[in-house]
Scaffold this motif. Structure first.
Motif, short mmCIF file in Angstrom:
data_model
loop_
_atom_site.label_atom_id
_atom_site.label_comp_id
_atom_site.label_asym_id
_atom_site.label_seq_id
_atom_site.Cartn_x
_atom_site.Cartn_y
_atom_site.Cartn_z
N THR A 142 31.12 37.38 6.30
CA THR A 142 29.84 37.01 5.85
C THR A 142 29.92 35.63 6.36
OG1 THR A 142 30.96 36.34 3.78
CG2 THR A 142 29.68 38.54 3.99
N ILE A 143 30.90 35.10 6.93
CA ILE A 143 30.99 33.74 7.19
C ILE A 143 29.99 33.44 8.45
CG2 ILE A 143 33.09 32.87 6.16
CD1 ILE A 143 34.43 32.80 8.84
N VAL A 144 30.11 34.54 9.20
CA VAL A 144 29.36 34.73 10.70
C VAL A 144 28.07 35.50 10.41
CG1 VAL A 144 31.63 34.43 12.05
CG2 VAL A 144 30.82 36.53 11.61
N THR A 145 28.05 36.34 9.54
CA THR A 145 26.72 37.16 9.60
C THR A 145 25.68 36.71 8.56
OG1 THR A 145 27.91 38.69 7.87
CG2 THR A 145 27.98 39.21 10.14
N ARG A 146 26.00 35.65 7.44
CA ARG A 146 25.13 35.15 6.84
C ARG A 146 23.95 34.65 7.29
NH1 ARG A 146 29.68 30.93 5.00
NH2 ARG A 146 29.43 29.52 6.45
N LYS A 147 22.63 34.57 6.79
CA LYS A 147 21.71 33.62 7.26
C LYS A 147 21.59 32.48 7.07
CE LYS A 147 18.41 37.90 6.68
NZ LYS A 147 17.38 38.26 5.94
N ALA A 148 22.23 31.67 6.11
CA ALA A 148 22.32 30.57 5.93
C ALA A 148 23.50 29.85 6.55
CB ALA A 148 21.99 30.20 4.33
N ASP A 149 23.27 28.90 7.32
CA ASP A 149 24.36 28.19 8.03
C ASP A 149 25.63 28.90 8.41
OD1 ASP A 149 25.43 25.54 8.77
OD2 ASP A 149 26.41 25.08 7.13
N PHE A 194 44.42 32.83 -1.94
CA PHE A 194 44.78 31.55 -1.60
C PHE A 194 45.34 31.51 0.06
CE2 PHE A 194 45.54 27.46 -3.19
CZ PHE A 194 46.36 26.92 -2.57
N ASN A 195 44.53 32.23 0.74
CA ASN A 195 45.06 32.54 1.99
C ASN A 195 44.58 31.38 2.99
OD1 ASN A 195 44.30 33.78 4.78
ND2 ASN A 195 45.63 35.38 3.94
N LEU A 219 40.57 28.13 6.13
CA LEU A 219 40.34 27.33 7.01
C LEU A 219 39.05 27.70 7.60
CD1 LEU A 219 43.96 26.73 8.29
CD2 LEU A 219 42.27 25.07 7.70
N ALA A 220 39.06 29.15 7.92
CA ALA A 220 38.12 29.68 9.02
C ALA A 220 36.53 29.72 7.98
CB ALA A 220 38.24 31.03 9.18
N ALA A 221 36.71 29.76 6.73
CA ALA A 221 35.46 29.65 6.14
C ALA A 221 34.97 28.13 6.00
CB ALA A 221 35.75 29.91 4.59
N ALA A 222 35.94 27.20 6.19
CA ALA A 222 35.76 25.74 6.23
C ALA A 222 35.25 25.17 7.60
CB ALA A 222 36.63 24.91 5.35
N ALA A 223 35.45 25.90 8.61
CA ALA A 223 35.10 25.58 10.04
C ALA A 223 33.59 25.64 10.37
CB ALA A 223 35.87 26.26 10.85
N LEU A 278 50.58 34.01 30.69
CA LEU A 278 50.29 34.74 29.58
C LEU A 278 50.46 33.81 28.13
CD1 LEU A 278 52.23 38.05 30.72
CD2 LEU A 278 49.71 37.66 30.88
N HIS A 279 49.40 33.50 27.67
CA HIS A 279 49.17 32.67 26.59
C HIS A 279 49.25 33.52 25.42
CE1 HIS A 279 45.02 33.52 27.33
NE2 HIS A 279 45.15 33.04 28.30
N GLY A 280 48.74 34.68 25.25
CA GLY A 280 48.35 35.29 24.04
C GLY A 280 47.34 34.87 23.13
N PRO A 281 47.01 35.66 22.08
CA PRO A 281 45.87 35.26 21.32
C PRO A 281 45.97 34.01 20.59
CG PRO A 281 46.63 37.57 20.92
CD PRO A 281 47.74 36.96 21.84
N PHE A 282 44.91 33.47 20.47
CA PHE A 282 44.62 32.17 19.72
C PHE A 282 43.31 31.73 19.17
CE2 PHE A 282 43.57 31.11 24.05
CZ PHE A 282 42.27 30.31 23.96
N LEU A 283 43.13 31.03 18.41
CA LEU A 283 41.92 30.56 17.45
C LEU A 283 41.75 29.15 17.63
CD1 LEU A 283 39.38 32.02 15.96
CD2 LEU A 283 40.84 31.26 14.07
N THR A 284 40.66 28.51 17.84
CA THR A 284 40.64 27.00 17.64
C THR A 284 39.40 27.06 16.58
OG1 THR A 284 38.81 26.62 19.12
CG2 THR A 284 41.25 26.72 20.02
N LEU A 285 39.64 25.87 15.84
CA LEU A 285 38.79 25.86 14.56
C LEU A 285 38.33 24.19 14.54
CD1 LEU A 285 41.65 27.14 13.48
CD2 LEU A 285 40.12 27.64 11.51
N ASP A 286 37.15 24.12 14.52
CA ASP A 286 36.60 22.75 14.54
C ASP A 286 35.58 22.69 13.18
OD1 ASP A 286 33.95 21.01 15.27
OD2 ASP A 286 35.47 20.48 16.74
N PHE A 287 35.81 21.65 12.65
CA PHE A 287 35.10 21.48 11.24
C PHE A 287 33.82 20.31 11.26
CE2 PHE A 287 39.59 22.36 10.77
CZ PHE A 287 39.60 23.56 9.88
#
Length: 296
Positions: free
Chosen positions: A160-167, A102-103, A108-112, A222-231
């Motif tokens: 696998t969300i970025v290495t899978r062949k399908a979508d 339940f992470n 979120l990353a998997a759904a983006a 100096l903003h530091g690391p961040f990640l934007t997620l678009d769905f």
């Protein structure tokens, strides 16, 4: 998007996604599940799409019981329902989602559909096993070797969300040059990691560009690391879910920024970094040279 005086949408969206996934995993249709817990199909559909601002806890508990959800995850689902009532322009989560099933970030990353990241160490989605093991082992110093290996395995499965062949998810990583010089796990581990980055960045859904030391602070701070997620968008061009910004807490609660102004600001920062970063070919060349320097 949420406004400053509206409850955050993030807990509602996460709760809805979780309940939809466990319902589908149990083999129940929306109609059947709604009937069994004495809800209308429309009501259950609104719960699953995050369209409910105030939940009845007994409905969440009844759904979890129907789907045979584990007690710990029932507690987390109830906590999400309570969080959905909180008024805030950002949502902070800490500790609640430490369980791998339940992470928050992983879900979120998997759904983006698209991720844009700025990092000063290699992003988890592109780490080798040895690099991940060194980082995880340093952070969880008191954990057993078995627990460390479990965490490494989970991190690799997430990739696998970025290495899978399908979508596959589209990933743009803007990596600061310091990541090439910050030794994680020793020279051998660094050489393998940098070679891996050079190779995996050839995938059509992955863009990797180094932001060099010589270009200083691209956005003037100096903003530091961040990640934007678009769905992504639906068939009518409407956002499936509002975009987010994720800021890793590094020992403090993680932050998820939902306000439109915050999302726009981090996209502007990414644009500033991108404008001064090496291009993809130059980046691969630098990665390979750096990898060789660790084996010289």
């Amino acid at each position: 998007m949420t406004s400053d005086d509206e409850p955050s949408t993030l807990p509602r969206r996460q709760l809805g996604r979780f309940l939809r996934e466990v319902r589908e995993g149990s083999g129940l249709s929306l109609d059947r599940a709604a009937h069994l817990v004495e809800l209308s199909k429309t009501a259950l559909q609104r719960i699953e799409t995050g369209g409910v601002k105030k939940y009845r806890i007994r409905d969440i508990q009844a759904l979890c019981e129907l789907y045979e959800v584990k007690p710990d995850d029932v507690d987390r689902a109830v906590e999400l329902a309570k969080q959905a009532r909180v008024t805030s322009w950002y949502t902070a989560f800490g500790g609640l989602y430490s369980d791998a099933t339940f992470n928050m970030y992983v879900e979120l990353a998997a759904a983006a559909r698209q991720l844009i990241a700025y990092h000063e160490i290699v992003l988890g989605l592109l780490q080798t096993a040895d690099y991940a093991r060194a980082l995880i082992g340093a952070f969880y110093r008191d954990s057993s070797p078995e627990d460390i290996e479990r965490r490494v395995e989970l991190r690799l499965k997430r990739q696998t969300i970025v290495t899978r062949k399908a979508d596959p998810v589209k990933l743009e990583l803007l990596l600061h040059e310091s990541a090439l010089h910050r030794v994680v796990g020793g020279p051998r581990v660094m050489a393998a990691q940098l070679k891996h980055l050079a190779e995996i960045s050839k995938l059509p859904n992955i863009s990797l560009r180094i932001h060099p030391f010589v270009d200083g602070c691209a956005s003037g701070l100096l903003h530091g690391p961040f990640l934007t997620l678009d769905f992504g968008t639906d068939a009518k061009g409407r956002p499936i879910e509002p975009p987010l910004v994720y800021l890793e807490g590094a020992g403090k609660p993680d932050l998820y920024l939902e306000h439109a102004d915050d999302v726009r600001r981090y996209h502007d920062i990414a644009s500033a970094i991108r404008s001064t970063a090496l291009d993809e070919t130059q980046t691969r060349d630098l990665l390979r040279r750096s990898a060789r320097s660790y084996t010289a």
